[in-house]
Every structure is written in structure tokens, then in C-alpha cells.
Write a protein that holds these residues in place. Structure first.
Motif, PDB file in Angstrom:
ATOM      1  N   VAL A  69      44.234  51.482  41.878  1.00 52.40           N
ATOM      2  CA  VAL A  69      43.395  50.077  41.837  1.00 52.40           C
ATOM      3  C   VAL A  69      42.201  50.306  42.975  1.00 52.40           C
ATOM      4  O   VAL A  69      41.139  49.732  42.645  1.00 52.40           O
ATOM      5  CB  VAL A  69      44.271  48.752  42.281  1.00 52.40           C
ATOM      6  CG1 VAL A  69      43.423  47.521  42.704  1.00 52.40           C
ATOM      7  CG2 VAL A  69      45.206  48.701  41.255  1.00 52.40           C
ATOM      8  N   THR A  70      42.437  50.680  44.172  1.00 45.81           N
ATOM      9  CA  THR A  70      41.319  50.949  45.073  1.00 45.81           C
ATOM     10  C   THR A  70      40.173  51.747  44.387  1.00 45.81           C
ATOM     11  O   THR A  70      39.143  51.620  44.678  1.00 45.81           O
ATOM     12  CB  THR A  70      41.787  51.415  46.484  1.00 45.81           C
ATOM     13  OG1 THR A  70      42.739  50.514  46.873  1.00 45.81           O
ATOM     14  CG2 THR A  70      40.711  51.506  47.358  1.00 45.81           C
ATOM     15  N   LYS A  71      40.689  53.018  44.007  1.00 42.79           N
ATOM     16  CA  LYS A  71      39.868  53.951  43.089  1.00 42.79           C
ATOM     17  C   LYS A  71      39.075  53.190  42.251  1.00 42.79           C
ATOM     18  O   LYS A  71      37.783  53.240  41.933  1.00 42.79           O
ATOM     19  CB  LYS A  71      40.455  55.164  42.563  1.00 42.79           C
ATOM     20  CG  LYS A  71      40.921  56.010  43.686  1.00 42.79           C
ATOM     21  CD  LYS A  71      41.891  57.291  43.077  1.00 42.79           C
ATOM     22  CE  LYS A  71      42.123  58.312  44.121  1.00 42.79           C
ATOM     23  NZ  LYS A  71      42.902  59.331  43.273  1.00 42.79           N
ATOM     24  N   LEU A  72      39.657  52.254  41.410  1.00 43.78           N
ATOM     25  CA  LEU A  72      39.021  51.657  40.340  1.00 43.78           C
ATOM     26  C   LEU A  72      38.016  50.616  40.708  1.00 43.78           C
ATOM     27  O   LEU A  72      36.801  50.578  40.323  1.00 43.78           O
ATOM     28  CB  LEU A  72      39.849  50.611  39.395  1.00 43.78           C
ATOM     29  CG  LEU A  72      39.611  50.643  38.048  1.00 43.78           C
ATOM     30  CD1 LEU A  72      39.141  51.525  37.213  1.00 43.78           C
ATOM     31  CD2 LEU A  72      41.084  50.128  37.279  1.00 43.78           C
ATOM     32  N   ASP A 167      31.670  43.120  42.650  1.00 44.40           N
ATOM     33  CA  ASP A 167      32.617  42.243  43.016  1.00 44.40           C
ATOM     34  C   ASP A 167      33.123  41.047  42.213  1.00 44.40           C
ATOM     35  O   ASP A 167      34.343  41.201  41.517  1.00 44.40           O
ATOM     36  CB  ASP A 167      32.223  41.399  44.462  1.00 44.40           C
ATOM     37  CG  ASP A 167      32.706  42.212  45.509  1.00 44.40           C
ATOM     38  OD1 ASP A 167      33.400  43.028  45.418  1.00 44.40           O
ATOM     39  OD2 ASP A 167      31.902  42.009  46.674  1.00 44.40           O
ATOM     40  N   ILE A 168      32.271  40.583  41.312  1.00 46.42           N
ATOM     41  CA  ILE A 168      32.454  39.620  40.213  1.00 46.42           C
ATOM     42  C   ILE A 168      33.350  40.324  39.312  1.00 46.42           C
ATOM     43  O   ILE A 168      34.249  40.043  38.439  1.00 46.42           O
ATOM     44  CB  ILE A 168      31.312  38.726  39.851  1.00 46.42           C
ATOM     45  CG1 ILE A 168      30.658  37.895  40.988  1.00 46.42           C
ATOM     46  CG2 ILE A 168      31.547  37.996  38.425  1.00 46.42           C
ATOM     47  CD1 ILE A 168      29.518  37.365  40.526  1.00 46.42           C
ATOM     48  N   LEU A 169      32.417  41.533  38.855  1.00 48.91           N
ATOM     49  CA  LEU A 169      33.264  42.309  37.814  1.00 48.91           C
ATOM     50  C   LEU A 169      34.499  42.846  37.842  1.00 48.91           C
ATOM     51  O   LEU A 169      35.311  42.864  37.235  1.00 48.91           O
ATOM     52  CB  LEU A 169      32.130  43.398  37.171  1.00 48.91           C
ATOM     53  CG  LEU A 169      30.791  42.743  36.638  1.00 48.91           C
ATOM     54  CD1 LEU A 169      29.961  43.796  36.057  1.00 48.91           C
ATOM     55  CD2 LEU A 169      31.332  41.743  35.439  1.00 48.91           C
ATOM     56  N   CYS A 170      34.719  43.400  39.281  1.00 47.10           N
ATOM     57  CA  CYS A 170      35.994  43.824  39.711  1.00 47.10           C
ATOM     58  C   CYS A 170      37.157  42.737  39.591  1.00 47.10           C
ATOM     59  O   CYS A 170      38.318  42.875  39.062  1.00 47.10           O
ATOM     60  CB  CYS A 170      35.988  44.120  41.342  1.00 47.10           C
ATOM     61  SG  CYS A 170      35.321  45.805  41.590  1.00 47.10           S
ATOM     62  N   THR A 171      36.787  41.444  40.089  1.00 48.52           N
ATOM     63  CA  THR A 171      37.741  40.437  39.795  1.00 48.52           C
ATOM     64  C   THR A 171      38.118  40.067  38.326  1.00 48.52           C
ATOM     65  O   THR A 171      39.289  39.851  38.216  1.00 48.52           O
ATOM     66  CB  THR A 171      37.188  39.140  40.642  1.00 48.52           C
ATOM     67  OG1 THR A 171      36.878  39.478  41.978  1.00 48.52           O
ATOM     68  CG2 THR A 171      38.237  38.044  40.358  1.00 48.52           C
ATOM     69  N   LEU A 174      39.995  43.181  36.994  1.00 52.88           N
ATOM     70  CA  LEU A 174      41.510  43.609  37.652  1.00 52.88           C
ATOM     71  C   LEU A 174      42.301  42.393  37.571  1.00 52.88           C
ATOM     72  O   LEU A 174      43.579  42.381  37.283  1.00 52.88           O
ATOM     73  CB  LEU A 174      40.973  44.287  38.554  1.00 52.88           C
ATOM     74  CG  LEU A 174      40.463  45.508  38.998  1.00 52.88           C
ATOM     75  CD1 LEU A 174      39.986  45.812  40.434  1.00 52.88           C
ATOM     76  CD2 LEU A 174      41.394  46.636  38.433  1.00 52.88           C
ATOM     77  N   ASP A 175      42.000  41.254  37.899  1.00 49.48           N
ATOM     78  CA  ASP A 175      42.334  40.063  38.153  1.00 49.48           C
ATOM     79  C   ASP A 175      42.485  39.037  36.862  1.00 49.48           C
ATOM     80  O   ASP A 175      43.316  38.270  36.815  1.00 49.48           O
ATOM     81  CB  ASP A 175      42.118  39.172  39.563  1.00 49.48           C
ATOM     82  CG  ASP A 175      42.156  40.177  40.764  1.00 49.48           C
ATOM     83  OD1 ASP A 175      43.151  40.890  40.838  1.00 49.48           O
ATOM     84  OD2 ASP A 175      41.214  40.233  41.384  1.00 49.48           O
TER      85      ASP A 175
ATOM     86  N   THR B 172      42.453  41.927  29.016  1.00 49.80           N
ATOM     87  CA  THR B 172      41.704  42.380  29.925  1.00 49.80           C
ATOM     88  C   THR B 172      40.931  41.347  30.605  1.00 49.80           C
ATOM     89  O   THR B 172      41.026  41.222  31.931  1.00 49.80           O
ATOM     90  CB  THR B 172      40.909  43.677  29.394  1.00 49.80           C
ATOM     91  OG1 THR B 172      41.593  44.718  28.864  1.00 49.80           O
ATOM     92  CG2 THR B 172      40.084  44.095  30.797  1.00 49.80           C
ATOM     93  N   VAL B 173      40.132  40.601  29.821  1.00 42.23           N
ATOM     94  CA  VAL B 173      39.060  39.794  30.414  1.00 42.23           C
ATOM     95  C   VAL B 173      39.868  38.455  31.080  1.00 42.23           C
ATOM     96  O   VAL B 173      39.461  37.786  31.993  1.00 42.23           O
ATOM     97  CB  VAL B 173      38.163  39.259  29.552  1.00 42.23           C
ATOM     98  CG1 VAL B 173      37.335  37.986  30.016  1.00 42.23           C
ATOM     99  CG2 VAL B 173      36.986  40.459  29.287  1.00 42.23           C
ATOM    100  N   LEU B 174      40.883  37.978  30.030  1.00 40.44           N
ATOM    101  CA  LEU B 174      41.423  36.509  30.724  1.00 40.44           C
ATOM    102  C   LEU B 174      42.708  36.826  31.723  1.00 40.44           C
ATOM    103  O   LEU B 174      42.615  36.145  32.761  1.00 40.44           O
ATOM    104  CB  LEU B 174      42.026  35.982  29.481  1.00 40.44           C
ATOM    105  CG  LEU B 174      41.061  35.358  28.365  1.00 40.44           C
ATOM    106  CD1 LEU B 174      41.500  34.817  27.209  1.00 40.44           C
ATOM    107  CD2 LEU B 174      40.040  34.345  29.215  1.00 40.44           C
ATOM    108  N   ASP B 175      43.600  37.681  31.424  1.00 36.53           N
ATOM    109  CA  ASP B 175      44.655  37.972  32.479  1.00 36.53           C
ATOM    110  C   ASP B 175      44.357  39.119  33.425  1.00 36.53           C
ATOM    111  O   ASP B 175      45.020  39.336  34.436  1.00 36.53           O
ATOM    112  CB  ASP B 175      45.693  38.434  31.404  1.00 36.53           C
ATOM    113  CG  ASP B 175      46.113  37.153  30.674  1.00 36.53           C
ATOM    114  OD1 ASP B 175      45.928  36.221  30.958  1.00 36.53           O
ATOM    115  OD2 ASP B 175      46.511  37.530  29.450  1.00 36.53           O
ATOM    116  N   GLY B 176      43.572  40.025  33.409  1.00 33.47           N
ATOM    117  CA  GLY B 176      43.163  41.065  34.221  1.00 33.47           C
ATOM    118  C   GLY B 176      43.925  42.182  33.811  1.00 33.47           C
ATOM    119  O   GLY B 176      45.045  42.124  33.193  1.00 33.47           O
TER     120      GLY B 176
END
Lengths: 186, 186
Positions: A69-72, A167-171, A174-175, B172-176
Motif C-alpha cells: 500500500v505504501t508502494k502504491l 493525496d486526494i487521489l490516493c484516498t 485506496l480508501d 474501487t471509487v466508492l469503497d476503495g
């Protein structure tokens, strides 16, 4: 190369003549082919240069010892930064990348494939270790497509720095966009 | 229009001549401008047609009574389906959309802005109701960029149907991508 980059950006590869590139770069007509070679050679240099930069950073990140995840996160930050720094070249790639032919087209495709393979390798490692929910190629293709599309809407005078955008795109990726529910059930 | 779509896809807008379009469509030279008008008129029709389809579906979804996240899922499904159905036209937009000028360029931009505004409205509603973590324009731009980029890698003989691709992208976009931790701490 700067003259070609400007002209390909403004008028497209097919709409630009070698003589125009020479004029803009202040090269004498007689020395044109000596300095410039072919239009396609210039296109190859423009596209190859930033793609090799991306590949070098992706290799360093993917080959490091961080968790997937850090690499990503690092891949996303590196990619967004390089896309923004080279957005004129990226726009040319998206519009006229198909104008490369033969060996050069193959070589550029190989560089791009190697970048994509490094992303896939990191995503697969995340899937294997159970931290990512999927390693589907649709995700790899789409995340790279999302990052490349930054070139269409990024404005240097916009509200966010490249790092904030990353940062916005990571969140988002990923989240997810959905706000985690606050645990009220204990 | 089909002939123009094929030729713009193969050779780009700037690389295609009106006479070629006529030849491919079997229109007599003398009747060319009567039937075809200008190359730019054809480009406008090709790009306007699919963009109006997208706008119509987005209006219906955004104007409905679903919750914001449901609307977002429906927007993603609609957009992916229309992008894939019209992928030749979308590729022309990405490459040669800038070739439209004057009133037509303005009209197309208006249609595209209205689509983006509907997405933003749904995302803002999700943010206001607390279910989405952000309503930042970076997200709206990037998600649309991600969906549009499907046109670059989608293959009709690929592993996933358009609907499956849309499902993967919704998740991907909604749940990450990060797998939710199984609650072991109670």
C-alpha cells in the motif's frame, strides 16, 4: 525539441510541418534535417523521455522494501507529479501517440508495458497479502487512466498543488469515497 | 457519418479529407458538399450525438429520487456503458475534440459542462449528507477521466462485460481498494 513540443501541442503532430519546427527553433533551412532529422524522431524523443523517467521512478519504488500500500501511494505521487511536469508531452501522447510507427512504436510500447507491469506487480502483492481486495487488471488500467487524465484538467493556477492532488487521489482509490461509518455498535 | 467516424478513428480528423469521406460513403463528388457539408460539421455531429445521450441519462439519474451513492453507482454504470458503446467517438473527442471551433466548440463544451455539473451535484449531495468524505472537484474530474479512459484499453473480446467493468470501478471509487479489516477487536 522544445519547439516541436510546443507545435505538436498547439497544432497536433499531423498539423505541424518540419519547416515550422525549424522556423520556431531558428534553424536555417539548409541545416534542418541535419539538426532535426524527422518529425517522427522528435515525437519519439519527446514521448520516450518522459516515459523513461516514469519507468525509472516506478522501478525504484516497486523494487524497494515498503509494504504494497505504501508502494502504491508512492507510485501515485510519482506518477501524478511526472504527469503534471510533463503534461504537454502527455497530451501529445494521448492525441498523437499512434503516429509513431515501426521500431519506435514498439520501443515506446515496451516502456509503457514495463511501467504497467510494475504497477500490476505491486497491486498483485497487495492482493496476495490480503490488504487489497482485488488485483484485477481493470483496476490497474483505470487507475493509470485516471492519473493520465489529470493532464486534461490540471491548471497551474488551480486550488491544489500536484502533491495535494495526489493525496486526494490516493484516498479516493485506496480508501474509497464513502465515509467510514463511525462505530456506534461497539 | 459512419464513414467519417471510421476515417477520423483511423487517420485522425486532420488526416482525413472530405473527398475521402465521400468516397467511403459512396457519395458522388458533385453532391459532396450537399450531403456532407464540412468536415467540422461531421465532427460536431459525431461528438454532439453521444454527448447528448450521456447528458440525457445523467439528467434522469441525477433528477431521480435515489440516495446520492445509488445515483453515483447509476451514473458510473451509465457512463461506462455509453463510453464503451461510443468508444470510437470518444477516442475522436480525446484526440481531436480541440478541432471544433466557434459556436460548435462552445455548444459541445456546454453539454460537457452540464454533465460534469450533474455529477458534481450528486457528489455534493453525498458530501452534504455525510455519506461521502469529499466533494472536491479533483474527484469529479478524476472519476470522469478514469471512466473516459476505458476507451483506451477496453477490448470487446476482453474478460469483462461493460457492466462488470462498471461494478469493479464502483467498488474501487466508492469503497476503495483497501480490504476492510475484519473486526477482531469487537
Amino acid at each position: 525539441m522544445r519547439a516541436a513540443l510546443e507545435l505538436f501541442s498547439e497544432k497536433g503532430f499531423h498539423g505541424t510541418g518540419v519547416a515550422e519546427i525549424g522556423d520556431r527553433a531558428d534553424v536555417q533551412r539548409g541545416a534542418l534535417y541535419y539538426h532535426i532529422g524527422s518529425k517522427e524522431e522528435l515525437l519519439w524523443q519527446i514521448l520516450g523521455d518522459y516515459t523513461r523517467l516514469m519507468l525509472a521512478e516506478a522501478e525504484q519504488i516497486a523494487g524497494g522494501s515498503d509494504y504494497p500500500v505504501t508502494k502504491l501511494r508512492k507510485l501515485i505521487h510519482s506518477h501524478v507529479r511526472l504527469i503534471i511536469e510533463n503534461r504537454a508531452a502527455v497530451a501529445i501522447q494521448l492525441r498523437d501517440g499512434a503516429a509513431l510507427s515501426g521500431e519506435r512504436a514498439g520501443e515506446l510500447q515496451q516502456l509503457r508495458d514495463r511501467i504497467q507491469a510494475l504497477w500490476q506487480q505491486v497491486i498483485d502483492a497487495g492482493k496476495s497479502s490480503g490488504v487489497l481486495r482485488t488485483g484485477d487488471h481493470v483496476v490497474t488500467n483505470s487507475v493509470l487512466g485516471m492519473l493520465n487524465s489529470v493532464t486534461f484538467w490540471y491548471r497551474a493556477d488551480g486550488r491544489h498543488t500536484p502533491d495535494e492532488i495526489a493525496d486526494i487521489l490516493c484516498t479516493t482509490v485506496l480508501d474509497g469515497l464513502i465515509q467510514p461509518r463511525k462505530s456506534t455498535k461497539g
